[in-house]
Design a protein around this motif. Structure first.
Motif, mmCIF file in Angstrom:
data_model
loop_
_atom_site.group_PDB
_atom_site.id
_atom_site.type_symbol
_atom_site.label_atom_id
_atom_site.label_comp_id
_atom_site.label_asym_id
_atom_site.label_seq_id
_atom_site.Cartn_x
_atom_site.Cartn_y
_atom_site.Cartn_z
ATOM 1 N N LEU A 123 -15.892 6.762 -14.126
ATOM 2 C CA LEU A 123 -14.993 5.970 -14.933
ATOM 3 C C LEU A 123 -14.743 4.579 -14.380
ATOM 4 C CD1 LEU A 123 -12.359 8.706 -15.766
ATOM 5 C CD2 LEU A 123 -14.205 7.872 -17.212
ATOM 6 N N ILE A 124 -14.839 4.404 -13.077
ATOM 7 C CA ILE A 124 -14.587 3.104 -12.484
ATOM 8 C C ILE A 124 -15.668 2.775 -11.472
ATOM 9 C CG2 ILE A 124 -12.096 3.088 -12.833
ATOM 10 C CD1 ILE A 124 -11.731 4.084 -10.034
ATOM 11 N N GLY A 125 -15.817 1.515 -11.211
ATOM 12 C CA GLY A 125 -16.803 1.065 -10.233
ATOM 13 C C GLY A 125 -16.110 0.285 -9.140
ATOM 14 N N THR A 167 -8.521 -8.953 -7.704
ATOM 15 C CA THR A 167 -7.077 -8.798 -7.882
ATOM 16 C C THR A 167 -6.671 -7.385 -8.293
ATOM 17 O OG1 THR A 167 -7.252 -9.643 -10.128
ATOM 18 C CG2 THR A 167 -6.679 -11.233 -8.403
ATOM 19 N N ASP A 168 -7.596 -6.437 -8.242
ATOM 20 C CA ASP A 168 -7.245 -5.044 -8.525
ATOM 21 C C ASP A 168 -6.395 -4.484 -7.391
ATOM 22 O OD1 ASP A 168 -8.641 -4.926 -10.918
ATOM 23 O OD2 ASP A 168 -10.475 -4.188 -9.975
ATOM 24 N N LEU A 169 -5.550 -3.529 -7.737
ATOM 25 C CA LEU A 169 -4.740 -2.883 -6.720
ATOM 26 C C LEU A 169 -5.561 -1.834 -5.985
ATOM 27 C CD1 LEU A 169 -1.345 -2.432 -8.577
ATOM 28 C CD2 LEU A 169 -2.031 -4.244 -7.001
ATOM 29 N N ASN A 216 -11.035 9.602 1.728
ATOM 30 C CA ASN A 216 -11.128 8.169 2.009
ATOM 31 C C ASN A 216 -12.563 7.678 1.940
ATOM 32 O OD1 ASN A 216 -8.384 8.115 2.383
ATOM 33 N ND2 ASN A 216 -8.465 7.873 4.598
ATOM 34 N N ALA A 217 -13.499 8.468 2.466
ATOM 35 C CA ALA A 217 -14.907 8.079 2.461
ATOM 36 C C ALA A 217 -15.457 7.987 1.038
ATOM 37 C CB ALA A 217 -15.728 9.057 3.290
ATOM 38 N N VAL A 218 -15.055 8.916 0.174
ATOM 39 C CA VAL A 218 -15.502 8.874 -1.217
ATOM 40 C C VAL A 218 -14.938 7.636 -1.910
ATOM 41 C CG1 VAL A 218 -15.320 10.024 -3.475
ATOM 42 C CG2 VAL A 218 -15.875 11.359 -1.430
ATOM 43 N N VAL A 219 -13.670 7.338 -1.665
ATOM 44 C CA VAL A 219 -13.059 6.144 -2.260
ATOM 45 C C VAL A 219 -13.802 4.899 -1.794
ATOM 46 C CG1 VAL A 219 -10.981 4.692 -2.284
ATOM 47 C CG2 VAL A 219 -10.789 7.169 -2.607
ATOM 48 N N GLY A 222 -15.553 0.546 -2.982
ATOM 49 C CA GLY A 222 -15.811 -0.606 -2.132
ATOM 50 C C GLY A 222 -14.666 -1.024 -1.241
ATOM 51 N N CYS A 223 -13.605 -0.203 -1.160
ATOM 52 C CA CYS A 223 -12.501 -0.500 -0.242
ATOM 53 C C CYS A 223 -11.879 0.812 0.224
ATOM 54 C CB CYS A 223 -11.448 -1.390 -0.903
ATOM 55 S SG CYS A 223 -10.523 -0.597 -2.220
ATOM 56 N N TRP A 224 -11.236 0.750 1.360
ATOM 57 C CA TRP A 224 -10.540 1.923 1.882
ATOM 58 C C TRP A 224 -9.181 2.043 1.202
ATOM 59 C CZ3 TRP A 224 -13.241 5.204 4.682
ATOM 60 C CH2 TRP A 224 -14.325 4.750 5.413
ATOM 61 N N PRO A 225 -8.695 3.251 0.965
ATOM 62 C CA PRO A 225 -7.367 3.398 0.373
ATOM 63 C C PRO A 225 -6.265 3.186 1.409
ATOM 64 C CG PRO A 225 -8.307 5.554 0.792
ATOM 65 C CD PRO A 225 -9.368 4.543 1.146
ATOM 66 N N ILE A 226 -5.095 2.835 0.911
ATOM 67 C CA ILE A 226 -3.886 2.819 1.721
ATOM 68 C C ILE A 226 -3.477 4.278 1.943
ATOM 69 C CG2 ILE A 226 -1.439 2.178 1.727
ATOM 70 C CD1 ILE A 226 -2.232 -0.116 -0.211
ATOM 71 N N PHE A 227 -2.861 4.563 3.061
ATOM 72 C CA PHE A 227 -2.342 5.903 3.325
ATOM 73 C C PHE A 227 -0.827 5.875 3.123
ATOM 74 C CE2 PHE A 227 -0.718 9.307 6.054
ATOM 75 C CZ PHE A 227 -1.452 10.367 5.566
ATOM 76 N N TYR A 228 -0.349 6.681 2.171
ATOM 77 C CA TYR A 228 1.077 6.762 1.866
ATOM 78 C C TYR A 228 1.599 8.124 2.290
ATOM 79 C CZ TYR A 228 5.367 7.416 -0.792
ATOM 80 O OH TYR A 228 6.668 7.689 -1.148
ATOM 81 N N SER A 229 2.731 8.128 2.970
ATOM 82 C CA SER A 229 3.369 9.399 3.316
ATOM 83 C C SER A 229 4.825 9.181 3.675
ATOM 84 C CB SER A 229 2.648 10.079 4.484
ATOM 85 O OG SER A 229 3.110 11.419 4.634
ATOM 86 N N PHE A 230 5.546 10.247 3.720
ATOM 87 C CA PHE A 230 6.945 10.292 4.124
ATOM 88 C C PHE A 230 6.996 10.602 5.614
ATOM 89 C CE2 PHE A 230 11.064 12.514 4.467
ATOM 90 C CZ PHE A 230 11.886 11.517 3.967
ATOM 91 N N SER A 231 7.895 9.962 6.313
ATOM 92 C CA SER A 231 8.003 10.142 7.767
ATOM 93 C C SER A 231 8.000 11.605 8.185
ATOM 94 C CB SER A 231 9.280 9.486 8.295
ATOM 95 O OG SER A 231 9.242 8.108 8.122
ATOM 96 N N GLY A 232 8.665 12.448 7.423
ATOM 97 C CA GLY A 232 8.784 13.862 7.780
ATOM 98 C C GLY A 232 7.484 14.646 7.738
#
Length: 130
Positions: free
Chosen positions: A2-4, A9-11, A36-39, A44-54
């Motif tokens: 679906l995407i390439g 300016t894409d997020l 992450n490797a598949v993304v 063409g870019c690495w994803p940000i890692f989002y998580s909660f401190s806990g």
């Protein structure tokens, strides 16, 4: 497919890790790295890692995951950003989600609120001309 590759300016995509499971820490980290490797290969870019401190301690991390940390750490969760600890092994936080009880005009319920630079969210900040 679906995407390439993402444009200037894409997020940047973000992996949201906020759940406990019976997997070992090593298996959780391996799964995150595989995603992450598949993304990276697909977009063409690495994803940000989002998580909660806990949730971060259960990963037993020896190295960072993703391309920057978007940390949810609410403190008193009063709609204002407060000091927070930077979890190891990261040295900085790219984005800080500091409240889940904010209001914005036109939306009837609570929203999350984060602080950070727009460039931290862009897929290719070095190409963007905003």
């Amino acid at each position: 497919r679906l995407i390439g590759k993402l444009e200037r300016t894409d997020l940047r995509p973000t992996i949201d890790y906020e759940t406990s499971s019976s997997q070992s820490a090593a298996q959780k980290v391996a799964d995150i790295k595989a995603f992450n490797a598949v993304v990276r290969k697909t977009l063409g870019c690495w994803p940000i890692f989002y998580s909660f401190s806990g949730f971060l301690p259960e990963l037993e991390l020896k190295e960072t995951l993703g391309d920057g940390l978007w940390l949810a750490n609410y403190g008193p969760d009063d709609g204002h950003e407060h000091a927070y600890p930077i979890p190891a092994p990261w040295k900085k936080v790219n984005l800080h989600q500091f409240s889940q009880h904010c209001r914005i005009p036109g939306h009837g319920g609570d929203v999350d609120l984060s602080y950070g630079k727009l460039s931290a969210l862009l897929a290719h900040p070095w190409l963007a001309k905003l």
